[in-house]
Design a protein around this motif. Structure first.
Motif, PDB file in Angstrom:
ATOM      1  N   THR A   7       1.035  -1.548  -0.073  1.00 25.23           N
ATOM      2  CA  THR A   7       0.119  -0.136   0.011  1.00 25.23           C
ATOM      3  C   THR A   7       0.724   1.406   0.039  1.00 25.23           C
ATOM      4  OG1 THR A   7      -1.596  -1.311   1.161  1.00 25.23           O
ATOM      5  CG2 THR A   7      -2.063   1.091   1.169  1.00 25.23           C
ATOM      6  N   LEU A   8       0.536   2.023  -0.956  1.00 23.62           N
ATOM      7  CA  LEU A   8       1.034   3.483  -1.078  1.00 23.62           C
ATOM      8  C   LEU A   8       0.393   4.392  -0.352  1.00 23.62           C
ATOM      9  CD1 LEU A   8       3.291   5.349  -2.648  1.00 23.62           C
ATOM     10  CD2 LEU A   8       1.532   5.170  -4.493  1.00 23.62           C
ATOM     11  N   GLY A   9       0.880   5.424   0.297  1.00 24.73           N
ATOM     12  CA  GLY A   9       0.240   6.358   1.015  1.00 24.73           C
ATOM     13  C   GLY A   9       0.677   7.772   0.274  1.00 24.73           C
ATOM     14  N   ILE A  10      -0.436   8.795  -0.173  1.00 27.24           N
ATOM     15  CA  ILE A  10      -0.007  10.020  -0.493  1.00 27.24           C
ATOM     16  C   ILE A  10      -0.604  10.990   0.384  1.00 27.24           C
ATOM     17  CG2 ILE A  10      -0.409  11.328  -2.660  1.00 27.24           C
ATOM     18  CD1 ILE A  10      -0.698   8.793  -4.344  1.00 27.24           C
ATOM     19  N   LEU A  11       0.226  11.992   0.599  1.00 30.10           N
ATOM     20  CA  LEU A  11      -0.422  13.306   1.399  1.00 30.10           C
ATOM     21  C   LEU A  11      -0.861  14.133   0.093  1.00 30.10           C
ATOM     22  CD1 LEU A  11       2.250  14.123   3.789  1.00 30.10           C
ATOM     23  CD2 LEU A  11      -0.041  13.761   4.151  1.00 30.10           C
ATOM     24  N   GLY A  12      -2.175  14.402  -0.130  1.00 30.96           N
ATOM     25  CA  GLY A  12      -2.866  15.113  -0.964  1.00 30.96           C
ATOM     26  C   GLY A  12      -3.558  14.137  -1.747  1.00 30.96           C
ATOM     27  N   GLY A  13      -4.882  14.821  -2.351  1.00 28.06           N
ATOM     28  CA  GLY A  13      -5.768  13.867  -3.140  1.00 28.06           C
ATOM     29  C   GLY A  13      -6.161  14.467  -4.145  1.00 28.06           C
ATOM     30  N   GLY A  14      -5.466  15.347  -4.861  1.00 26.99           N
ATOM     31  CA  GLY A  14      -5.826  16.012  -6.055  1.00 26.99           C
ATOM     32  C   GLY A  14      -5.686  15.245  -7.464  1.00 26.99           C
ATOM     33  N   GLN A  15      -5.447  15.721  -8.469  1.00 26.60           N
ATOM     34  CA  GLN A  15      -5.461  14.931  -9.665  1.00 26.60           C
ATOM     35  C   GLN A  15      -3.983  14.303  -9.778  1.00 26.60           C
ATOM     36  OE1 GLN A  15      -6.013  18.453  -9.893  1.00 26.60           O
ATOM     37  NE2 GLN A  15      -4.636  19.391 -11.250  1.00 26.60           N
ATOM     38  N   LEU A  16      -3.039  14.749  -9.401  1.00 30.95           N
ATOM     39  CA  LEU A  16      -1.795  14.254  -9.526  1.00 30.95           C
ATOM     40  C   LEU A  16      -1.797  12.834  -8.432  1.00 30.95           C
ATOM     41  CD1 LEU A  16       0.739  17.349  -8.910  1.00 30.95           C
ATOM     42  CD2 LEU A  16      -0.328  15.989 -10.902  1.00 30.95           C
ATOM     43  N   ALA A  17      -2.408  12.843  -7.164  1.00 33.50           N
ATOM     44  CA  ALA A  17      -2.724  11.775  -6.442  1.00 33.50           C
ATOM     45  C   ALA A  17      -3.400  10.626  -7.260  1.00 33.50           C
ATOM     46  CB  ALA A  17      -3.300  11.869  -5.077  1.00 33.50           C
ATOM     47  N   ARG A  18      -4.542  11.277  -7.947  1.00 30.54           N
ATOM     48  CA  ARG A  18      -5.345  10.266  -8.917  1.00 30.54           C
ATOM     49  C   ARG A  18      -4.651   9.600  -9.718  1.00 30.54           C
ATOM     50  NH1 ARG A  18     -10.969  10.747 -10.466  1.00 30.54           N
ATOM     51  NH2 ARG A  18     -10.984  10.027 -12.615  1.00 30.54           N
ATOM     52  N   MET A  19      -3.856  10.323 -10.578  1.00 25.70           N
ATOM     53  CA  MET A  19      -2.990   9.539 -11.595  1.00 25.70           C
ATOM     54  C   MET A  19      -1.747   8.859 -10.994  1.00 25.70           C
ATOM     55  SD  MET A  19      -3.200  12.459 -14.636  1.00 25.70           S
ATOM     56  CE  MET A  19      -2.946  13.906 -13.805  1.00 25.70           C
ATOM     57  N   LEU A  20      -1.481   9.081  -9.754  1.00 26.45           N
ATOM     58  CA  LEU A  20      -0.341   8.127  -9.327  1.00 26.45           C
ATOM     59  C   LEU A  20      -1.144   6.906  -8.732  1.00 26.45           C
ATOM     60  CD1 LEU A  20       1.704  10.784  -6.933  1.00 26.45           C
ATOM     61  CD2 LEU A  20       2.536   9.156  -8.807  1.00 26.45           C
ATOM     62  N   ALA A  21      -2.387   6.831  -8.313  1.00 26.49           N
ATOM     63  CA  ALA A  21      -3.030   5.854  -7.809  1.00 26.49           C
ATOM     64  C   ALA A  21      -3.452   4.938  -8.936  1.00 26.49           C
ATOM     65  CB  ALA A  21      -4.385   6.222  -7.041  1.00 26.49           C
ATOM     66  N   GLY A 269       4.674  16.923 -17.287  1.00 25.28           N
ATOM     67  CA  GLY A 269       5.030  15.569 -17.625  1.00 25.28           C
ATOM     68  C   GLY A 269       3.726  14.576 -17.917  1.00 25.28           C
ATOM     69  N   HIS A 270       2.674  15.179 -17.900  1.00 25.09           N
ATOM     70  CA  HIS A 270       1.479  14.289 -18.223  1.00 25.09           C
ATOM     71  C   HIS A 270       1.346  13.820 -19.478  1.00 25.09           C
ATOM     72  CE1 HIS A 270       0.219  15.903 -14.503  1.00 25.09           C
ATOM     73  NE2 HIS A 270      -0.956  16.548 -14.804  1.00 25.09           N
ATOM     74  N   TRP A 271       2.130  14.479 -20.369  1.00 19.33           N
ATOM     75  CA  TRP A 271       2.307  13.910 -21.799  1.00 19.33           C
ATOM     76  C   TRP A 271       2.752  12.291 -21.741  1.00 19.33           C
ATOM     77  CZ3 TRP A 271       6.990  12.079 -23.891  1.00 19.33           C
ATOM     78  CH2 TRP A 271       8.230  12.381 -23.180  1.00 19.33           C
ATOM     79  N   GLU A 277       7.465   5.337 -22.967  1.00 19.32           N
ATOM     80  CA  GLU A 277       7.481   4.130 -22.538  1.00 19.32           C
ATOM     81  C   GLU A 277       6.894   3.663 -21.014  1.00 19.32           C
ATOM     82  OE1 GLU A 277       8.219   1.210 -24.374  1.00 19.32           O
ATOM     83  OE2 GLU A 277       8.546   2.435 -26.009  1.00 19.32           O
ATOM     84  N   THR A 278       7.107   4.686 -20.101  1.00 20.32           N
ATOM     85  CA  THR A 278       6.803   4.605 -18.926  1.00 20.32           C
ATOM     86  C   THR A 278       6.164   5.854 -18.345  1.00 20.32           C
ATOM     87  OG1 THR A 278       8.498   2.901 -18.495  1.00 20.32           O
ATOM     88  CG2 THR A 278       7.613   3.631 -16.641  1.00 20.32           C
ATOM     89  N   SER A 279       5.072   5.996 -18.019  1.00 17.71           N
ATOM     90  CA  SER A 279       4.707   7.270 -17.466  1.00 17.71           C
ATOM     91  C   SER A 279       5.450   7.922 -16.128  1.00 17.71           C
ATOM     92  CB  SER A 279       3.300   7.199 -17.178  1.00 17.71           C
ATOM     93  OG  SER A 279       2.818   6.902 -15.909  1.00 17.71           O
ATOM     94  N   GLN A 280       5.278   9.244 -16.092  1.00 23.44           N
ATOM     95  CA  GLN A 280       6.227   9.808 -14.789  1.00 23.44           C
ATOM     96  C   GLN A 280       5.242   9.066 -13.649  1.00 23.44           C
ATOM     97  OE1 GLN A 280       5.549  13.850 -14.007  1.00 23.44           O
ATOM     98  NE2 GLN A 280       3.402  14.060 -14.829  1.00 23.44           N
ATOM     99  N   PHE A 281       3.982   8.686 -13.890  1.00 23.56           N
ATOM    100  CA  PHE A 281       3.418   8.524 -12.467  1.00 23.56           C
ATOM    101  C   PHE A 281       3.807   6.945 -12.153  1.00 23.56           C
ATOM    102  CE2 PHE A 281       0.807  11.540 -14.885  1.00 23.56           C
ATOM    103  CZ  PHE A 281       0.399  12.291 -13.746  1.00 23.56           C
ATOM    104  N   GLU A 282       4.096   6.237 -13.404  1.00 22.93           N
ATOM    105  CA  GLU A 282       4.476   4.840 -12.789  1.00 22.93           C
ATOM    106  C   GLU A 282       5.839   4.860 -12.422  1.00 22.93           C
ATOM    107  OE1 GLU A 282       3.862   1.660 -16.192  1.00 22.93           O
ATOM    108  OE2 GLU A 282       5.312   0.576 -14.992  1.00 22.93           O
TER     109      GLU A 282
END
Ligand code: AMP
Length: 362
Positions: A7-21, A269-271, A277-282
């Protein structure tokens, strides 16, 4: 990862956290976000602890439920990070927050590493402002050291009369105005084992201080690509960084000046979601979870366009070849980033044609 290892914990729940999840999911990782606003953009993809970032019980709960903790914004309260660090690994390091949350410390750190920036002076009062203007000349930009973003907390000083109109108090810096040709950014990632990679640079355009579009890979000399990579590597090593970060750059034609760094996944970096090959989120998830990094190579020419204020009709975007819609499911508000569209194409000419179709919709 220790503790509840998957389990990964994230401080903040905006769109960046959404795309990380979203990126964590196929890797077999669950995500828990700590976010005070109920029904945050990440809540559809992650479990949410709805509490203030500094709530001790909520921080302890986050630590208990997660093997590793990261964050999606740079103004994370330091006491919150300190509390988490006592029981769980937190990436990126707190030092990256300290450096990036104060423009003065940030520019001093960059310069110390040999990374050039606009000339700057700290301003603490009216006399300091006048002295700074005398040294740097005009035009110049007065900025708050803390909590400024998207062009907020900034005042342009063009002439002597402007000096009377701007605030002259503590906590500011004056920056010489850079007559740049264009704005670029480098997104980089450093793994827990010290491995390091950068994405091809993105060329960014803004509207009223807010990022509007990123084009990647930017058309750039091999020399400038290498220079940006060198800046990113120096900063990552200095901070002993783990995760993704970005450095915003001014291209003066002759060289690249660093404007600021963001210790997190970055809008420019959303592009990479469809374009690399691997997204910034991954790659951020891989880095903080202690996994090997994925290739940062571009798949082809890519355009990322932010949706500001409102979202387009999904059917209109879906009708454009190579277009990918990302709706953050946020309430529409003037100027707010509510989603983005990525356009991919096999070649530059096709990308231009598709961009023209997208421009009609957005
Ligand atoms: P910032 O909040 O520092 O990211 O600045 C927002 C935008 O203001 C940048 O993306 C630039 O377009 C512009 N800007 C910031 N600093 C400077 C500078 N020293 N010279 C020229 N333009 C700047």
């Amino acid at each position: 990862m220790s503790g509840p290892a998957t389990t990964l914990g994230i401080l903040g729940g905006g769109q960046l956290a959404r795309m990380l999840a979203l990126a964590a999911h196929p890797l077999g990782l669950r995500t828990v976000v700590l976010e005070p606003k109920a029904n945050c953009p990440a809540s559809a993809m992650a479990e949410q602890i709805t509490a203030d970032y500094e709530d001790p019980a909520a921080l302890d709960e986050l630590a208990a439920r997660c093997g590793v903790v990261t964050y999606e914004f740079e103004n994370v309260p330091v006491p919150a990070v300190e509390r988490l660090v006592a029981t769980r690994p937190v990436h990126p390091p707190a030092e990256a927050l300290r450096v990036s949350s104060d423009r003065r410390v940030e520019k001093e750190t960059l310069n110390l590493l040999g990374i050039p920036t606009a000339p700057f002076r700290a301003v603490d009062d009216r006399a300091g402002l006048e002295a700074a203007v005398a040294e740097l000349g005009l035009p110049a930009l007065l900025k708050t050291r803390r909590l400024g973003y998207d062009g907020k907390g900034q005042w342009m000083i063009r002439d002597g009369a402007d000096i009377d109109a701007v605030p002259a108090r503590g906590g500011l810096i004056l920056e010489g105005f850079v007559p740049f040709e264009r704005e670029l950014s480098v997104v980089a990632v450093r793994g827990a084992d010290g491995s390091f990679a950068t994405y091809p640079l993105a060329e960014n355009t803004h509207r009223q201080g807010v990022l509007l579009a990123s084009r990647a890979p930017a058309t750039i000399s091999a020399e400038h690509q290498a220079l940006a990579e060198d800046y990113a590597r120096k900063l990552a090593e200095h901070l002993q960084y783990v995760g993704v970060f970005a450095i915003e750059l001014f291209d003066t034609g002759e060289t690249l000046l660093a404007n600021e760094m963001a210790p997190r996944v970055h809008n420019s970096g959303h592009w990479t979601i469809e374009g690399a090959e691997t997204s910034q989120f991954e790659n951020h998830v891989r880095a903080v979870a202690g996994l090997p990094l994925g290739s940062t190579a571009a798949r082809g020419p890519t355009l990322m366009r932010n949706c500001l204020s409102t979202m387009p009709a999904p059917a209109e975007i879906a009708a454009i070849p190579g277009a990918h819609l990302h709706d953050y499911v946020k309430e529409a508000r003037p100027g707010r980033k509510v989603g983005h569209v990525t356009l991919t194409a096999p070649d530059e000419a096709t990308l231009e044609q598709r961009a023209a179709l997208l421009a009609r919709v957005l």
